[in-house]
Write an enzyme that holds these catalytic residues in place. Sequence first.
Site, PDB file in Angstrom:
ATOM      1  N   ASP A   6       1.665   0.608   4.156  1.00  0.00           N
ATOM      2  CA  ASP A   6       0.411  -0.015   4.545  1.00  0.00           C
ATOM      3  C   ASP A   6       0.368  -1.494   4.188  1.00  0.00           C
ATOM      4  O   ASP A   6       0.384  -1.847   3.022  1.00  0.00           O
ATOM      5  CB  ASP A   6      -0.714   0.740   3.819  1.00  0.00           C
ATOM      6  CG  ASP A   6      -2.089   0.192   4.111  1.00  0.00           C
ATOM      7  OD1 ASP A   6      -2.240  -0.549   5.097  1.00  0.00           O
ATOM      8  OD2 ASP A   6      -3.011   0.505   3.347  1.00  0.00           O
ATOM      9  N   ASP A  64      -2.470  -7.162  11.690  1.00  0.00           N
ATOM     10  CA  ASP A  64      -2.383  -5.807  11.139  1.00  0.00           C
ATOM     11  C   ASP A  64      -1.562  -4.916  12.050  1.00  0.00           C
ATOM     12  O   ASP A  64      -1.889  -4.738  13.212  1.00  0.00           O
ATOM     13  CB  ASP A  64      -3.786  -5.230  10.964  1.00  0.00           C
ATOM     14  CG  ASP A  64      -3.754  -3.772  10.532  1.00  0.00           C
ATOM     15  OD1 ASP A  64      -2.845  -3.411   9.762  1.00  0.00           O
ATOM     16  OD2 ASP A  64      -4.622  -3.002  10.960  1.00  0.00           O
TER      17      ASP A  64
END
Length: 445
Positions: A115, A326
């Site tokens: 992540d 992202d």
Amino acid sequence: MASPHHSLLSLAASATTFSIILLCCFTLIEALNGGFSVDLIHRDSPDSPFYNASETHSQRVAKALRRSINRVNHFKPSSSVSPNLAQTDIISNSGEYLMKYSVGTPPVAILGVADTGSDLIWLQCKPCTECYKQAAPIFDPEMSTTYKSISCTSSQCESLRKTSCSNDGTSCQYSVSYGDKSFSNGDLAVDTFTLGSTTSDRPVSLPETIIGCGHDNNGHFDAKGSGIVGLGGGTVSLVSQLSSSISGKFSYCLVPLTSRDEKSSKLKFGSEAVVSGPGTVSTPLVPNSPDTFYFLTLEAMSVGSKRLELSGSSGSGGLEGNIIIDSGTTVTTLPTEFYSEFESAVAEEIDLERGDDPSQFLSLCYKPTSDSIEIPSITAHFTGADVKLNPDTTFIQINEELLCLAFRANQEITIFGNLAQSNLLVGYDLVKKTVSFKPTDCTKL
């Protein structure tokens, strides 16, 4: 001046998920002499444990869009989450890529969510006060000869927010909480962390990596995985722990979600991660809060020859650091007023019958009359870097009848998502504080 939604971000623990499966020994020095590379496997790929062979391609796309909704929502401030938490909000099992690695000596295989919007590497550990159901055996630190607890007076403990001392005062305890009410609590420790390398026959062994050994974990986690691998900008993320050894460089090349090719995406570290050559453009990374996220400055978008400036429509007092890049969010989100201008400009270029997205997630959809339609050229203008997006991923087929623009309005948070990044080699240089883009056929790497 930072925009209002960035001020809000600094008040919240928010997150994104960039999930990876790394096909997991070199010593670290041996590996980094030439850098190293690992496979990234999309969670809906046949190589993923989440793959469902009975689903159609359109059903997989629809699920990715639903996960994207959750991820964007959890960038928003939450009154239930303390601003001092070490981690930020994350939908625990919504990541687009997964990561397979090993921890301990002898090495124990672990499947985690990698992540870019998280920092701490943590996994479930014995003994469990409370652990969520996990298909693979839970890691037992007593069986690892290289596992060591971290003292609560150590610099490593002090480098992570939301820590405390154990009852006996000897070891550092961590606590992370996520926006979907998931949590992990346990011991902060060091152990050997091992990655598989696609550039060598031998894995890459990373000794004394800071990890969280979670004894009290619950929430929306999947039994097929165990915990999180943080790749964010904070001090305890895997990238930051490797920083000097990899010269602060990592990169990825994402195979488009729409691709029928089963090739894996790639994540590279060190000299393997240098992005250069014809077509490469670079833009500054902007310091902002929280430091976990990677902020860029988006100045404008172009549709064909029409350039649309963000100034005046973004609802902010300034543009600097106005967008987060992202890899875990599927679609790109833009400020509401600006998105309306952008959507109108795209619609002016397409002469097809409009349709409605049944989920009401995407607002500009068409009913194509053939297998191919002419998509207008779309370019993202970052500071110093004009990035032409892949026309195959600016629109996405959400079912057999509808093709939709893979952008969405969101006034509170602006995200450059993974569809827009597909077939771009994206390189992060945390020393020079830049992100570079180079058009690349990611299936060929």
